[in-house]
Write a protein that holds these residues in place. Structure first.
Motif, PDB file in Angstrom:
ATOM      1  N   GLU A 147       0.837  -1.200   0.000  1.00  0.00           N
ATOM      2  CA  GLU A 147       0.000   0.000   0.000  1.00  0.00           C
ATOM      3  C   GLU A 147       0.873   1.251   0.000  1.00  0.00           C
ATOM      4  O   GLU A 147       0.587   2.230  -0.693  1.00  0.00           O
ATOM      5  N   PHE A 148       1.973   1.223   0.770  1.00  0.00           N
ATOM      6  CA  PHE A 148       2.874   2.372   0.779  1.00  0.00           C
ATOM      7  C   PHE A 148       3.654   2.481  -0.530  1.00  0.00           C
ATOM      8  O   PHE A 148       4.006   3.584  -0.951  1.00  0.00           O
ATOM      9  N   GLU A 149       3.951   1.352  -1.160  1.00  0.00           N
ATOM     10  CA  GLU A 149       4.569   1.417  -2.489  1.00  0.00           C
ATOM     11  C   GLU A 149       3.679   2.206  -3.441  1.00  0.00           C
ATOM     12  O   GLU A 149       4.154   3.076  -4.183  1.00  0.00           O
ATOM     13  N   GLN A 150       2.382   1.887  -3.441  1.00  0.00           N
ATOM     14  CA  GLN A 150       1.466   2.601  -4.331  1.00  0.00           C
ATOM     15  C   GLN A 150       1.417   4.077  -3.982  1.00  0.00           C
ATOM     16  O   GLN A 150       1.416   4.938  -4.864  1.00  0.00           O
ATOM     17  N   LEU A 151       1.377   4.386  -2.686  1.00  0.00           N
ATOM     18  CA  LEU A 151       1.328   5.784  -2.272  1.00  0.00           C
ATOM     19  C   LEU A 151       2.576   6.531  -2.727  1.00  0.00           C
ATOM     20  O   LEU A 151       2.504   7.674  -3.198  1.00  0.00           O
ATOM     21  N   LEU A 152       3.739   5.883  -2.608  1.00  0.00           N
ATOM     22  CA  LEU A 152       4.983   6.499  -3.055  1.00  0.00           C
ATOM     23  C   LEU A 152       4.937   6.796  -4.553  1.00  0.00           C
ATOM     24  O   LEU A 152       5.349   7.877  -5.000  1.00  0.00           O
ATOM     25  N   VAL A 153       4.426   5.829  -5.337  1.00  0.00           N
ATOM     26  CA  VAL A 153       4.320   6.027  -6.784  1.00  0.00           C
ATOM     27  C   VAL A 153       3.390   7.197  -7.091  1.00  0.00           C
ATOM     28  O   VAL A 153       3.716   8.087  -7.883  1.00  0.00           O
ATOM     29  N   ARG A 154       2.218   7.195  -6.455  1.00  0.00           N
ATOM     30  CA  ARG A 154       1.242   8.233  -6.781  1.00  0.00           C
ATOM     31  C   ARG A 154       1.749   9.622  -6.402  1.00  0.00           C
ATOM     32  O   ARG A 154       1.666  10.576  -7.192  1.00  0.00           O
ATOM     33  N   VAL A 155       2.311   9.745  -5.199  1.00  0.00           N
ATOM     34  CA  VAL A 155       2.731  11.068  -4.733  1.00  0.00           C
ATOM     35  C   VAL A 155       3.863  11.620  -5.594  1.00  0.00           C
ATOM     36  O   VAL A 155       3.859  12.801  -5.973  1.00  0.00           O
ATOM     37  N   ASN A 156       4.843  10.791  -5.934  1.00  0.00           N
ATOM     38  CA  ASN A 156       5.989  11.295  -6.696  1.00  0.00           C
ATOM     39  C   ASN A 156       5.696  11.474  -8.174  1.00  0.00           C
ATOM     40  O   ASN A 156       6.385  12.235  -8.855  1.00  0.00           O
ATOM     41  N   ASN A 157       4.680  10.785  -8.691  1.00  0.00           N
ATOM     42  CA  ASN A 157       4.350  10.915 -10.113  1.00  0.00           C
ATOM     43  C   ASN A 157       3.209  11.879 -10.382  1.00  0.00           C
ATOM     44  O   ASN A 157       3.136  12.452 -11.466  1.00  0.00           O
ATOM     45  N   ARG A 158       2.312  12.063  -9.403  1.00  0.00           N
ATOM     46  CA  ARG A 158       1.083  12.756  -9.728  1.00  0.00           C
ATOM     47  C   ARG A 158       0.798  13.973  -8.864  1.00  0.00           C
ATOM     48  O   ARG A 158      -0.192  14.661  -9.085  1.00  0.00           O
ATOM     49  N   GLU A 159       1.643  14.242  -7.871  1.00  0.00           N
ATOM     50  CA  GLU A 159       1.510  15.472  -7.101  1.00  0.00           C
ATOM     51  C   GLU A 159       2.542  16.471  -7.610  1.00  0.00           C
ATOM     52  O   GLU A 159       3.621  16.096  -8.042  1.00  0.00           O
ATOM     53  N   SER A 160       2.209  17.732  -7.543  1.00  0.00           N
ATOM     54  CA  SER A 160       3.099  18.779  -8.081  1.00  0.00           C
ATOM     55  C   SER A 160       4.192  19.105  -7.071  1.00  0.00           C
ATOM     56  O   SER A 160       4.285  20.224  -6.545  1.00  0.00           O
ATOM     57  N   LEU A 161       5.049  18.122  -6.813  1.00  0.00           N
ATOM     58  CA  LEU A 161       6.114  18.284  -5.819  1.00  0.00           C
ATOM     59  C   LEU A 161       7.464  18.584  -6.440  1.00  0.00           C
ATOM     60  O   LEU A 161       8.372  19.033  -5.749  1.00  0.00           O
ATOM     61  N   ASN A 162       7.615  18.282  -7.729  1.00  0.00           N
ATOM     62  CA  ASN A 162       8.930  18.382  -8.369  1.00  0.00           C
ATOM     63  C   ASN A 162       9.970  17.568  -7.597  1.00  0.00           C
ATOM     64  O   ASN A 162      11.100  18.016  -7.376  1.00  0.00           O
ATOM     65  N   SER A 163       9.587  16.362  -7.156  1.00  0.00           N
ATOM     66  CA  SER A 163      10.541  15.518  -6.450  1.00  0.00           C
ATOM     67  C   SER A 163      11.597  15.014  -7.435  1.00  0.00           C
ATOM     68  O   SER A 163      11.423  15.106  -8.651  1.00  0.00           O
ATOM     69  N   ASP A 164      12.686  14.488  -6.899  1.00  0.00           N
ATOM     70  CA  ASP A 164      13.828  14.110  -7.730  1.00  0.00           C
ATOM     71  C   ASP A 164      13.671  12.740  -8.385  1.00  0.00           C
ATOM     72  O   ASP A 164      14.420  12.411  -9.304  1.00  0.00           O
ATOM     73  N   TYR A 165      12.732  11.934  -7.889  1.00  0.00           N
ATOM     74  CA  TYR A 165      12.562  10.581  -8.411  1.00  0.00           C
ATOM     75  C   TYR A 165      11.173  10.400  -9.010  1.00  0.00           C
ATOM     76  O   TYR A 165      10.184  10.884  -8.459  1.00  0.00           O
ATOM     77  N   ILE A 166      11.120   9.678 -10.128  1.00  0.00           N
ATOM     78  CA  ILE A 166       9.865   9.357 -10.799  1.00  0.00           C
ATOM     79  C   ILE A 166       9.774   7.843 -10.909  1.00  0.00           C
ATOM     80  O   ILE A 166      10.714   7.189 -11.375  1.00  0.00           O
TER      81      ILE A 166
END
Length: 429
Positions: free
Chosen positions: A113-132
C-alpha cells in the motif's frame, strides 16, 4: 537476467491509442483523476491498483478487451468490452464496488500500500521531487525477489539540461519487516544483476517511461516537463544508477538497519535513504533550537560551546580529526573508570566490525574515536590517513554524532566542561 530484476514492460501502439482516444479512455481518465488509483504497464496489459491491490487487469483480445479482477473483490471476475459506453459503465458502477471490497478484504500487509502511495505522490503530485516511479515490479508472491519499484532520477538542477536520466532501483520497507536488516546485500545483488544487462534494461525503462508520460500518468510534472522527459535518454552506465531505500515508519531505536553495511558498498555514493510515514520519533527530527552551522562556517568552534548539532551530517571519518582532538581521551577514560583504553576500544571495534553497529554512550564513542585516530597515527598509516573510504570508522563517527544529539542537559554540561578543561590545558602548553 536474474529473478531480481525484471525488464520494464510496454503496451502495443493500438492498446495505447485505445486508452488515449478509444474505448478505454473512460478508464484512463478515471485513473488520472482518482487519488486512490494508479496504473502500471505490463507486457501488453494495463493493471490498475487500489491500496496496492490489483483492482482490474485490462487484457487485449482479438476484438476488444477483457477486464479481470480477483473473485474476492468482484464476483463477476471478468467482462469483455468493445465500446466506450461499456467501459464507462464499468467505471461508474463496478469500480466503486470493487474499491469497497478491496478496503474490506485485501491482505493486511502495509508495504504494498505504501509502495502505491509512493508512486502516486511522486508521479502525480506537483512536488517536483527528484525521483519518478516507472514500474512496480509486482506484488505479493509475484513480487518476491524483485526490487519494489524501478524509476528514474531527474533532480531539479538537471531539468534545464539535456543530460540522460539515471535509472533508479527503489526498495520500500515498512516498519521492522521486509528484511530491512539485509537491505545492503539486497542492493548489492541488484547492482550485480544490472552489470551485464543494463543497456537492455535502460532501453526498456526509457520506452515505458515515455509511454507513461504519453498516457498522462506523470501528471505531477508540468506539461513542458512531460514533453521533455519523452525526449531524454536513460543512462546505461552503472555509475549513474541510483539506489533508494524508503523506510516507512521505521523505528530508529530498533537497530535493525545496518548503516555501516550500506556505507561499505562500493556504490555508497549512489544511495539515498529516506524516512517516510507518520511515526514521530525525535531521533528523526531535523529541527534543533539553534540553527545548524555548516562546516565552512566554523562548526568546530560551535561544538566547543556545546553546539553538537553543528557537527556535519552525515559525519565521516575524514571530517573527524578536529573533533577527536578536542578531548584528551586518556584523561577522560581514567576519570570515568576505564583503566585500559586500548582494551576498551578494541572490544568496541570488534563488535562494530561484526555487526556494523557501535554501541555506547557519547563519552564512550568519543573515546573510541580518539583511540582510532591514535591507532591510525601509530600503525604506520601515511600522514593523510584520514582520507579515503573507512566504513567501520565512518559508522563510528555517525554513531557519535547521533549520540551527541541525545545528551541530557547534565551530560551536555559534563562534556562541555571536559572540552573547556582540555582547551585550557592546551593553551598553557
Amino acid at each position: 537476467m536474474s529473478n531480481s530484476l525484471r525488464l520494464p514492460r510496454i503496451l502495443e501502439a493500438a492498446f495505447e491509442a485505445d486508452l488515449i482516444a478509444g474505448p478505454l479512455t473512460p478508464l484512463l481518465t478515471l485513473v488520472q483523476q482518482d487519488r486512490d488509483l494508479i496504473a502500471e504497464i505490463r507486457t501488453d496489459i494495463l493493471d490498475v491498483y487500489c491500496k496496492g491491490q490489483r483492482l482490474v487487469s485490462v487484457k487485449r483480445l482479438r476484438e476488444g478487451y477483457r477486464l479481470l479482477s480477483h473473485e474476492k473483490f468482484w464476483g463477476t471476475q471478468g467482462l469483455d468490452v468493445r465500446v466506450t459506453e461499456q467501459v464507462a459503465a464499468f467505471c461508474e458502477t463496478e469500480v466503486p464496488h470493487i474499491k469497497q471490497r478491496i478496503a474490506l478484504h485485501a491482505a493486511r500487509g502495509k508495504e504494498i500500500e505504501f509502495e502505491q502511495l509512493l508512486v502516486r505522490v511522486n508521479n502525480r503530485e506537483s512536488l517536483n521531487s527528484d525521483y519518478i516511479a516507472v514500474d512496480r515490479q509486482g506484488i505479493a508472491e509475484e513480487g518476491k525477489g524483485r526490487t519494489d519499484v524501478v524509476g528514474v532520477y531527474w533532480p531539479g538542477d538537471r531539468r534545464i539540461t539535456s543530460d540522460a536520466l539515471a535509472p533508479a532501483l527503489i526498495e520500500v520497507k515498512y516498519g521492522l519487516g521486509g528484511g530491512v536488516e539485509g537491505v545492503a546485500a539486497q542492493l548489492s545483488r541488484y547492482f550485480e544483476d544490472l552489470r551485464g544487462t543494463l543497456p537492455t534494461f535502460a532501453c526498456e525503462l526509457q520506452s515505458q517511461l515515455r509511454q507513461k508520460a504519453r498516457l498522462g500518468l506523470l501528471n505531477g510534472l508540468s506539461e513542458l516537463a512531460q514533453a521533455k522527459i519523452q525526449r531524454l535518454p536513460v543512462s546505461d552506465r552503472i555509475e549513474d544508477v541510483r539506489a533508494v531505500v524508503a523506510l516507512v515508519d521505521y523505528n530508529p531505536r530498533a537497530g535493525r538497519l545496518d548503516l555501516g553495511a550500506l556505507r561499505a558498498l562500493p556504490f555508497a555514493d549512489q544511495i539515498d535513504l529516506f524516512h517516510l510515514g507518520f511515526g514521530l520519533w525525535r531521533t528523526n527530527s531535523a529541527f534543533r533550537a539553534e540553527p545548524q552551522v555548516a562546516a565552512s562556517e566554523g562548526w568546530i568552534d560551535a561544538v566547543r560551546g556545546g553546539r553538537f548539532d553543528a557537527i556535519p551530517n552525515p559525519f565521516h571519518w575524514n571530517d573527524s580529526i578536529e573533533l577527536m582532538d578536542l578531548l584528551n581521551g586518556y584523561e577522560v577514560a581514567e576519570e570515568i573508570g576505564i583503566t585500559k583504553l586500548s582494551a576498551f576500544a578494541n572490544a568496541k571495534l570488534s563488535h562494530a566490525t561484526a555487526t556494523g553497529h557501535w554501541p555506547g554512550t557519547a563519552f564512550e564513542l568519543w573515546l573510541c574515536l580518539f583511540f582510532e585516530h591514535r591507532r591510525a597515527r601509530h600503525s604506520g598509516e601515511p600522514e593523510e590517513y584520514a582520507e579515503g573510504p573507512h566504513p567501520v570508522r565512518d559508522a563510528l563517527c555517525q554513531s557519535l554524532r547521533d549520540a551527541l544529539q541525545r545528551l541530557s542537559d547534565h551530560e551536555r554540561s559534563d562534556l562541555t566542561g571536559w572540552l573547556a578543561k582540555h582547551r585550557a590545558a592546551r593553551a598553557e602548553e
